[in-house]
Design an enzyme around this catalytic site. Sequence first.
Site, PDB file in Angstrom:
ATOM      1  N   ASP A   1      18.952  36.643  41.988  1.00 45.30           N
ATOM      2  CA  ASP A   1      19.314  35.260  41.673  1.00 45.30           C
ATOM      3  C   ASP A   1      19.760  35.218  40.210  1.00 45.30           C
ATOM      4  O   ASP A   1      18.938  35.187  39.299  1.00 45.30           O
ATOM      5  CB  ASP A   1      18.100  34.348  41.896  1.00 45.30           C
ATOM      6  CG  ASP A   1      18.368  32.906  41.453  1.00 45.30           C
ATOM      7  OD1 ASP A   1      19.497  32.606  41.021  1.00 45.30           O
ATOM      8  OD2 ASP A   1      17.428  32.088  41.551  1.00 45.30           O
TER       9      ASP A   1
ATOM     10  N   TRP B   1      11.458  30.238  39.202  1.00 43.15           N
ATOM     11  CA  TRP B   1      12.525  30.301  40.214  1.00 43.15           C
ATOM     12  C   TRP B   1      12.294  31.422  41.212  1.00 43.15           C
ATOM     13  O   TRP B   1      12.516  31.252  42.415  1.00 43.15           O
ATOM     14  CB  TRP B   1      13.905  30.423  39.559  1.00 43.15           C
ATOM     15  CG  TRP B   1      14.378  29.108  39.024  1.00 43.15           C
ATOM     16  CD1 TRP B   1      14.620  28.780  37.724  1.00 43.15           C
ATOM     17  CD2 TRP B   1      14.629  27.900  39.775  1.00 43.15           C
ATOM     18  NE1 TRP B   1      15.007  27.469  37.616  1.00 43.15           N
ATOM     19  CE2 TRP B   1      15.025  26.907  38.849  1.00 43.15           C
ATOM     20  CE3 TRP B   1      14.554  27.568  41.120  1.00 43.15           C
ATOM     21  CZ2 TRP B   1      15.348  25.602  39.238  1.00 43.15           C
ATOM     22  CZ3 TRP B   1      14.873  26.262  41.516  1.00 43.15           C
ATOM     23  CH2 TRP B   1      15.270  25.295  40.578  1.00 43.15           C
TER      24      TRP B   1
ATOM     25  N   LYS C   1      25.157  26.478  35.630  1.00 43.65           N
ATOM     26  CA  LYS C   1      24.688  26.981  34.343  1.00 43.65           C
ATOM     27  C   LYS C   1      25.848  27.610  33.579  1.00 43.65           C
ATOM     28  O   LYS C   1      26.185  27.186  32.494  1.00 43.65           O
ATOM     29  CB  LYS C   1      23.557  27.993  34.506  1.00 43.65           C
ATOM     30  CG  LYS C   1      22.158  27.425  34.787  1.00 43.65           C
ATOM     31  CD  LYS C   1      22.037  26.549  35.993  1.00 43.65           C
ATOM     32  CE  LYS C   1      20.688  25.915  36.233  1.00 43.65           C
ATOM     33  NZ  LYS C   1      19.858  26.572  37.220  1.00 43.65           N
TER      34      LYS C   1
HETATM   35  C1  LIG Z   1      18.991  26.311  38.418  1.00 45.24           C
HETATM   36  C2  LIG Z   1      18.465  27.471  39.149  1.00 45.24           C
HETATM   37  C3  LIG Z   1      18.287  27.478  40.546  1.00 45.24           C
HETATM   38  C4  LIG Z   1      18.476  26.250  41.411  1.00 45.24           C
HETATM   39  O1  LIG Z   1      19.743  25.827  41.540  1.00 45.24           O
HETATM   40  P1  LIG Z   1      20.075  24.558  42.452  1.00 45.24           P
HETATM   41  O2  LIG Z   1      21.553  24.569  42.455  1.00 45.24           O
HETATM   42  O3  LIG Z   1      19.458  23.362  41.821  1.00 45.24           O
HETATM   43  O4  LIG Z   1      19.503  24.820  43.808  1.00 45.24           O
HETATM   44  C5  LIG Z   1      17.836  28.635  41.148  1.00 45.24           C
HETATM   45  N1  LIG Z   1      17.575  29.728  40.428  1.00 45.24           N
HETATM   46  C6  LIG Z   1      17.731  29.755  39.085  1.00 45.24           C
HETATM   47  C7  LIG Z   1      17.437  31.013  38.341  1.00 45.24           C
HETATM   48  C8  LIG Z   1      18.180  28.641  38.410  1.00 45.24           C
HETATM   49  O5  LIG Z   1      18.329  28.664  37.076  1.00 45.24           O
END
Ligand SMILES: *Cc1c(COP(=O)(O)O)cnc(C)c1O
Length: 363
Positions: free
Chosen positions: A175, A102, A199
């Site tokens: 993030d 990511w 999540k």
């Molecule tokens: C799931 C995830 C994303 C992406 O999220 P989307 O909503 O699909 O764009 C980005 N960063 C991390 C760490 C993630 O777990």
Amino acid sequence: MSATYNFCAGPAMLPQAVMQKAQSELLDWNGLGTSVMEISHRSKEFIALTEQAEVDLRELMSIPANYHLLFMHGGGRGQFSAVVNNFLGNNGKALYLVSGSWSKAAAEEAVNLTSHAQIDRIDIVKNDNNINTVVVPPLLGKSDEYRYVHYCPNETVEGIEIFDDIESPWPIVADMSSNILSREIDVSQYGLIYAGAQKNIGPSGLSIVIVRDDMLSMPSLPQSSIMDYKLAVKHGSMYNTPPTFSWYLAAEVFAWLKSVGGVKAIAQANVEKASVLYDFIDGSAFYSNTVAVQHRSVMNVTFYLTDEALNSEFLFDAMTAGLVALKGHRSVGGMRASIYNAMPLAGVEKLIEFMAQFAQAKQ
Ligand SMILES: *Cc1c(COP(=O)(O)O)cnc(C)c1O
């Protein structure tokens, strides 16, 4: 029907109590005779919901007063571009730490969005061996000026978590899509925190942004209005119609989290869930985890079967036993058990029991 435990990495399971409440008020929310998704986002009832959500999340994360809380569109990836467009202007530079899939994707988006410039504006520091260890470079000696340093404290795909604070003279952008609210953090260490909701917070599509006020004075690029932090702040995250149903469910998840003791209590439960699972994996010759012990994710436990030829049988038998979505991400293979806040200890215990039985039957 016996319980199904859903280990999906995202969209992930939500707390059962929240889902039951949502079900019970789906057709008639707040005595209005309509569902919450059929009313104006500017109605006083919905505004009250958003105000309560803000109070609750500020309390849960101890968000200081000089930080704005935004509820935006576009999930996690939407923020990959938003941070670039809001903070880099015409000539700003940023540093990206890459510790897994990511953070790599975020860096690639930043490079792409700044590729029209004459100079390289994105520096990348990579971990050479990202599965086994995470190196957080000493940033203090770097001579370049960066508008921000971006990193991902929990790499959802590989199951790698960075627990230490990053030391940096530049604002840190994190993030936290897959570990927000999983443990206590000091928000004042960050310039901006973002998280896709699916999540640990609610349904997909929504993203939570926590941004320090002074960050908003950085020069931005021309961009889509709905991703503009200043406009989002000015309009209370309602420059256009927000994802109201996701916001409602997020509000319910915040209320639920408070009711079970807040972040401190859930963090203890999370560590317990992860420890029993890692201990079991470490104690078995049949399964293995390849992440350095100090960087093992508390949220996403990745593991491999020693005999990978048994993978499909393992997944099929697990599903039959009510343990679903254990397949690892296609880029790394193997298995992954995502055990976010909503996963009860009982689900992890049932997984361990299944894994032990499966191993025994095959030995
Ligand atoms: C799931 C995830 C994303 C992406 O999220 P989307 O909503 O699909 O764009 C980005 N960063 C991390 C760490 C993630 O777990």
